[in-house]
Design a protein around this motif. Sequence first.
Motif, short mmCIF file in Angstrom:
data_model
loop_
_atom_site.label_atom_id
_atom_site.label_comp_id
_atom_site.label_asym_id
_atom_site.label_seq_id
_atom_site.Cartn_x
_atom_site.Cartn_y
_atom_site.Cartn_z
N THR A 289 0.85 -1.19 0.00
CA THR A 289 0.00 0.00 0.00
C THR A 289 0.88 1.23 0.00
OG1 THR A 289 -1.71 -1.18 1.25
CG2 THR A 289 -1.85 1.22 1.19
N ASP A 290 0.61 2.17 -0.91
CA ASP A 290 1.46 3.36 -1.01
C ASP A 290 0.95 4.49 -0.11
OD1 ASP A 290 -0.65 4.66 -2.29
OD2 ASP A 290 0.23 4.55 -4.29
N ALA A 291 1.63 5.63 -0.17
CA ALA A 291 1.30 6.75 0.72
C ALA A 291 -0.08 7.33 0.46
CB ALA A 291 2.37 7.84 0.57
N ASN A 292 -0.64 7.11 -0.72
CA ASN A 292 -1.97 7.60 -1.05
C ASN A 292 -3.07 6.62 -0.67
OD1 ASN A 292 -1.14 10.06 -2.18
ND2 ASN A 292 -0.72 9.09 -4.14
N GLY A 293 -2.69 5.52 -0.05
CA GLY A 293 -3.68 4.52 0.34
C GLY A 293 -4.07 3.58 -0.77
N VAL A 294 -3.32 3.56 -1.87
CA VAL A 294 -3.61 2.68 -3.00
C VAL A 294 -2.97 1.32 -2.75
CG1 VAL A 294 -3.38 2.30 -5.48
CG2 VAL A 294 -3.72 4.62 -4.60
N ILE A 295 -3.78 0.26 -2.77
CA ILE A 295 -3.25 -1.09 -2.58
C ILE A 295 -2.92 -1.70 -3.95
CG2 ILE A 295 -5.51 -2.25 -2.66
CD1 ILE A 295 -4.43 -4.16 -0.51
N THR A 296 -1.81 -2.43 -3.99
CA THR A 296 -1.40 -3.17 -5.18
C THR A 296 -1.29 -4.64 -4.82
OG1 THR A 296 -0.18 -1.30 -6.11
CG2 THR A 296 0.41 -3.48 -6.92
N VAL A 297 -1.89 -5.49 -5.65
CA VAL A 297 -1.88 -6.93 -5.41
C VAL A 297 -1.43 -7.66 -6.67
CG1 VAL A 297 -3.26 -8.95 -4.78
CG2 VAL A 297 -3.79 -6.73 -3.76
N ASN A 298 -0.49 -8.59 -6.51
CA ASN A 298 -0.10 -9.51 -7.58
C ASN A 298 -0.35 -10.94 -7.10
OD1 ASN A 298 1.00 -7.49 -9.36
ND2 ASN A 298 2.78 -7.38 -8.00
N ALA A 299 -1.12 -11.70 -7.86
CA ALA A 299 -1.34 -13.08 -7.46
C ALA A 299 -0.04 -13.86 -7.47
CB ALA A 299 -2.36 -13.74 -8.38
N VAL A 300 0.77 -13.66 -8.53
CA VAL A 300 2.07 -14.31 -8.65
C VAL A 300 3.07 -13.31 -9.22
CG1 VAL A 300 3.39 -16.22 -9.65
CG2 VAL A 300 0.96 -16.54 -9.10
N HIS A 301 4.22 -13.21 -8.57
CA HIS A 301 5.29 -12.31 -9.04
C HIS A 301 6.60 -13.09 -9.02
CE1 HIS A 301 7.64 -8.26 -8.50
NE2 HIS A 301 7.93 -8.89 -9.62
N LEU A 302 7.12 -13.38 -10.20
CA LEU A 302 8.39 -14.09 -10.33
C LEU A 302 9.49 -13.07 -10.61
CD1 LEU A 302 6.02 -16.00 -11.67
CD2 LEU A 302 7.95 -17.47 -12.21
N THR A 303 10.56 -13.15 -9.82
CA THR A 303 11.74 -12.31 -10.03
C THR A 303 12.90 -13.23 -10.39
OG1 THR A 303 10.94 -10.71 -8.41
CG2 THR A 303 13.25 -10.56 -9.05
N LEU A 304 13.35 -13.16 -11.63
CA LEU A 304 14.38 -14.07 -12.10
C LEU A 304 15.77 -13.56 -11.79
CD1 LEU A 304 12.89 -14.96 -15.60
CD2 LEU A 304 12.33 -15.88 -13.35
N LEU A 305 16.69 -14.49 -11.58
CA LEU A 305 18.07 -14.14 -11.27
C LEU A 305 18.80 -13.62 -12.50
CD1 LEU A 305 19.06 -17.17 -9.03
CD2 LEU A 305 18.59 -14.84 -8.28
N PRO A 306 19.83 -12.81 -12.29
CA PRO A 306 20.61 -12.30 -13.43
C PRO A 306 21.19 -13.41 -14.30
CG PRO A 306 21.13 -11.07 -11.44
CD PRO A 306 20.26 -12.22 -11.02
N ALA A 307 21.45 -14.57 -13.71
CA ALA A 307 22.01 -15.68 -14.48
C ALA A 307 21.08 -16.12 -15.60
CB ALA A 307 22.31 -16.86 -13.57
N LEU A 308 19.77 -15.85 -15.43
CA LEU A 308 18.81 -16.20 -16.46
C LEU A 308 18.42 -14.98 -17.30
CD1 LEU A 308 16.46 -18.59 -14.48
CD2 LEU A 308 18.23 -19.19 -16.13
N GLY A 309 19.16 -13.90 -17.17
CA GLY A 309 18.88 -12.71 -17.95
C GLY A 309 18.15 -11.63 -17.19
N GLY A 310 17.54 -11.98 -16.08
CA GLY A 310 16.86 -10.99 -15.26
C GLY A 310 15.52 -10.59 -15.84
N ALA A 311 14.45 -10.77 -15.08
CA ALA A 311 13.12 -10.38 -15.54
C ALA A 311 12.14 -10.40 -14.38
CB ALA A 311 12.64 -11.29 -16.66
N ASN A 312 11.06 -9.64 -14.57
CA ASN A 312 9.93 -9.69 -13.67
C ASN A 312 8.73 -10.22 -14.45
OD1 ASN A 312 10.96 -8.61 -11.18
ND2 ASN A 312 11.08 -6.62 -12.22
N VAL A 313 8.08 -11.20 -13.90
CA VAL A 313 6.88 -11.77 -14.52
C VAL A 313 5.74 -11.63 -13.52
CG1 VAL A 313 5.80 -13.83 -15.46
CG2 VAL A 313 8.23 -13.40 -15.89
#
Length: 242
Positions: A173-197
């Motif tokens: 939740t940010d300073a404006n009271g806005v909530i953000t929800v991700n059901a699934v968030h994958l953060t890949l390692l640099p060894a695999l090129g680096g990415a957010n899914v």
Amino acid sequence: MTTTRTRVLAGAALAAGLFCSAAPAFAALTSPEALAYVVAADALNNNVAVPPQPQSTFPPGGTKTLVGLTVGPFATNATLTATTAGDPTTGTSSASATVDQLSLTLGPALTGELTGVSSTCNADPGGATGNGVIASGTVTVLGGQTTLQANAPKNTSLTVPGLGDVILNEQSTDANGVITVNAVHLTLLPALGGANVIVGHVECGGAPAAATVPMINTQVGLIGGSLAAAAVFGTVYLRRRA
């Protein structure tokens, strides 16, 4: 006489302070907002970039759908649905992002399967709540399979060997009271090129009802002004008496 005047002034100031503190606290936004999308991915060695799809934003709100998807790492025959809505007169908003089945393929070494993805959020002038869940899911790296928790508590983090981190039901939740929800968030390692899914993304923010934006509460303003005037007149009266 000085003591009496001090008590009168202190009482007026205390009453005004107490009354002003009773004014309701609203979110920092001036109007409600919402955003929803089902899938998105950023650069994998700058070769993969999937913008949010399908995406709905409030205002104006509405439902956006894609029947089947094959783009970047994502593939499915299911319908992807993103919906947002809101009402400025009440300061409320809502959002949802759903897909029944989704496959992920990030190169020959990494695959994933998700079913029953659903993210939702709701907001009003008092705050926002949300939830992101999957019915089931797996991530496979170099033949090793990791099972993802169904209906996970918020911000459930899992380290997948050879991949990086997976966060289930990610919430902030940010300073404006806005909530953000991700059901699934994958953060890949640099060894695999680096990415957010990201799969199943929603945002909701509430605001003061439209009628109260110019003045939080008309009665508060009128009574507060009356108290201030009473304090001034009381001071003048006591000075004349003195």
